[in-house]
Design a protein around this motif. Structure first.
Motif, short mmCIF file in Angstrom:
data_model
loop_
_atom_site.label_atom_id
_atom_site.label_comp_id
_atom_site.label_asym_id
_atom_site.label_seq_id
_atom_site.Cartn_x
_atom_site.Cartn_y
_atom_site.Cartn_z
N LEU A 135 -5.38 -1.58 6.58
CA LEU A 135 -4.56 -1.13 7.70
C LEU A 135 -5.14 -0.61 8.92
CD1 LEU A 135 -1.60 -1.53 8.59
CD2 LEU A 135 -1.17 0.80 7.44
N ALA A 136 -6.20 0.08 8.73
CA ALA A 136 -6.80 1.33 9.75
C ALA A 136 -8.00 0.47 10.25
CB ALA A 136 -6.85 2.55 9.15
N GLY A 137 -8.69 -0.20 9.49
CA GLY A 137 -9.99 -0.74 9.75
C GLY A 137 -11.06 0.43 9.78
N ARG A 138 -10.96 1.38 9.08
CA ARG A 138 -11.67 2.54 9.26
C ARG A 138 -11.93 2.81 7.63
NH1 ARG A 138 -12.02 5.65 13.74
NH2 ARG A 138 -10.32 5.01 15.38
N VAL A 142 -12.29 11.89 5.68
CA VAL A 142 -11.37 12.86 6.19
C VAL A 142 -11.48 12.51 7.75
CG1 VAL A 142 -11.20 15.21 7.11
CG2 VAL A 142 -11.75 14.55 4.55
N GLN A 143 -12.60 12.22 8.12
CA GLN A 143 -12.66 11.73 9.75
C GLN A 143 -11.93 10.65 10.07
OE1 GLN A 143 -15.11 12.90 7.72
NE2 GLN A 143 -15.79 14.79 8.61
N CYS A 148 -7.08 7.91 12.50
CA CYS A 148 -5.89 7.14 12.28
C CYS A 148 -4.74 7.91 12.61
CB CYS A 148 -5.85 6.56 10.80
SG CYS A 148 -4.41 5.69 10.44
N ALA A 149 -4.39 9.02 12.11
CA ALA A 149 -3.28 10.07 12.21
C ALA A 149 -3.19 10.19 13.98
CB ALA A 149 -3.50 11.41 11.51
N LEU A 150 -4.30 10.51 14.71
CA LEU A 150 -4.20 10.69 15.97
C LEU A 150 -3.92 9.34 16.67
CD1 LEU A 150 -7.29 12.93 16.61
CD2 LEU A 150 -4.95 13.53 16.76
N GLU A 151 -4.39 8.39 16.28
CA GLU A 151 -3.96 6.98 16.97
C GLU A 151 -2.39 6.48 16.73
OE1 GLU A 151 -8.32 5.10 16.24
OE2 GLU A 151 -6.61 4.26 15.33
#
Lengths: 256, 256, 256
Positions: A135-138, A142-143, A148-151
């Motif tokens: 989903l996030a492509g990351r 933790v980083q 993702c949370a910030l985006e």
């Protein structure tokens, strides 16, 4: 920065106490496999579940609910319509909602729909590492999760042997839980529902999701002590959730 | 001719060992009543279940699966489309699939659809005597079932107090099991799913289905010893499946 | 007037005996949350459940059934069509049917459909106080419920800590049961299904529904004695139902 664990432990115990008093309603748009177990988990923890996915019924049920769960399992066209209708009502009413994009790593149509829903800014996004990567492509570090949370403007809860909860600035790691939790279908789906129930009684969104995951983890540890395998574990999990006191949570939470 | 029972016992134990190591994925198009129990049975035996029937999702899930189950319970139009889509993907990928025409003796539309699916040559056709009579138009004798297997090019597994498995030339009779298995909904549906999971790890199709039914039967016997009725039996069945070792299978199989 | 409690106790015990001998078929149009537990409760008490809601299959299943349950949970368009088709077949065949308008107090479309179905004169209308108030527009008193029964030509069973059953002229109050029954999802739905199974073996409609509720209540009391919480209670409930004898019913019924 790592958040203050003592704060989350104290607030989890207090939130469980409020949940027992207020008995919040949680409307669940969830998959047919998870519906019964999720309803029983919510009843055991002290919430009141409802489960219809009929699009014409969803607005009334969501308007009466204190929190909403959207789980993308068995994602048929009815569930898509129901999810969109429910999210609209929840947002209008200022109600918190949790998105659980279960198995979005396997089904491309489900992944595309999950991405569409993320743009509606779920209060919490709960998922496992494979779903996160899809989903996030990351990377599920933790980083990566914080970014993702910030985006997404959501709290992200990445669950696994250790659960990671972050709003992008703070994070908490939850060590509670037991491997048998992965041997019972819908345990993760039910955790997302419990997280939603805590959002109804705790305004600090990050504290709420930590409370939900700690309660599930501590109950899982107690259930495992009474279980002889995955069947008796699922039964004992419901017993443990119903018996769990705020003091149990305060004494057994392992947050760092 | 009756097949060599010692061979099937040995291969069942070995297949369970491989299943535990490989954790095959089984995609299930099954009825809403059976979904949760089937998923928990597959997890307990060591497989990874998925359950969506949404036609647009079924191709991706089936392509990722090592085996497929088609169960005709609660046969709505979505499940019909899903079944046809999944069978096409499974055949293209050379994946084994099990057809379980549950209650085809009661519903004429279901019987007609079961006949259509049989023409797609399921790897295994698992059913009870009433369903067999309705579908095959023959008596449920060893000869009748063998004739059906030769006609359909499927392994036929006729389950009941004694299970009969035949490819039309060889047959095996399995004496394991317990009457409480008939008092739990979806036990037969779950047996078909377990048979599918064994097809993913055992190339001898007849040995695979025998292994699946023996594992269910031996687990049922052990569960019954720990049960006080059908509720605790279903729970103990999951515990017994998870605890069952290849040695338990080798020591308790009753095949002739 | 209060009905003769000794009569209902005797007839409940006799009806359970007949249910065990005849094993009636009960077709259930019920919600996806309740399907598996309802099927297991029916099997435990001695009946044979079927659960499809596919409209093309419902006529065949209903024609083979001895009684019908219509439960309005998760009321999607398929369930609406299925309910109407099933009721038509049941009425043509003179088969009893139970209407359970679960949560009709929350969803307006569901309430409207419940009112439409009440005009088809269900044999029994089983509901809780909130659902009764929404549907009947009356207070949930003995007088209010009796008036509803006279208007609808249905037996009305209002369940709660004490269950009230009335045909408008007579009434019975059932004191059996346990608070844990409210902590397991679908327990009320399953009670309605059990009531339907008793209608298949007892021609006195009021005696039948009293028998069903007494059997559930006595089983609930026995299950609670063996339970450590709502999870083990649900399991023990199935064990208790299967073990319950007519003598147990006669000895433990609390009807006034």
């Amino acid at each position: 920065v790592a958040a203050e664990p003592t704060h989350f432990t104290t607030s989890a115990a207090a939130a469980l106490q409020r949940l027992r008093t207020r008995a919040p309603r949680v409307h669940c748009i969830t998959n047919t496999v998870a519906q019964a177990f999720t309803a029983n988990v919510l009843l055991a923890v002290g919430a009141i579940p409802s489960m219809t996915v009929a699009p014409e019924e969803v607005p009334d049920f969501t308007a009466m609910a204190d929190a909403l769960l959207i789980n993308l399992g068995t994602l048929d066209p009815t569930r898509r319509s129901a999810a969109l209708a429910a999210i609209e009502v929840a947002k209008e009413g200022g109600r918190p909602w949790v998105l659980d994009p279960v198995f979005a790593d396997i089904s491309r149509p489900r992944l595309a729909f999950a991405r569409e829903l993320v743009r509606h800014e779920p209060t919490v996004l709960r998922l496992n590492a494979a779903e996160f990567v899809a989903l996030a492509g990351r990377d599920p570090t933790v980083q990566g999760v914080a970014a993702c949370a910030l985006e997404t403007l959501s709290i992200v809860a990445l669950t696994g042997p250790t659960d990671l909860v972050t709003d992008g600035l703070r994070h908490a790691l939850i060590e509670n839980g037991h491997p048998l939790m992965a041997k019972v279908t819908a345990m993760g789906c039910a955790s997302s529902a419990v997280a939603a129930s805590f959002l109804a009684v705790e305004h600090d969104r990050m504290a709420a999701i930590v409370a939900g995951l700690v309660v599930m983890g501590v109950a899982g540890e107690r259930a495992a002590a009474a279980a002889r395998g995955p069947g008796s574990f699922a039964v004992a999990m419901l017993d443990a959730l119903a018996a769990l006191s705020p003091e149990d949570v305060a004494g057994s939470a392992r947050i760092r």
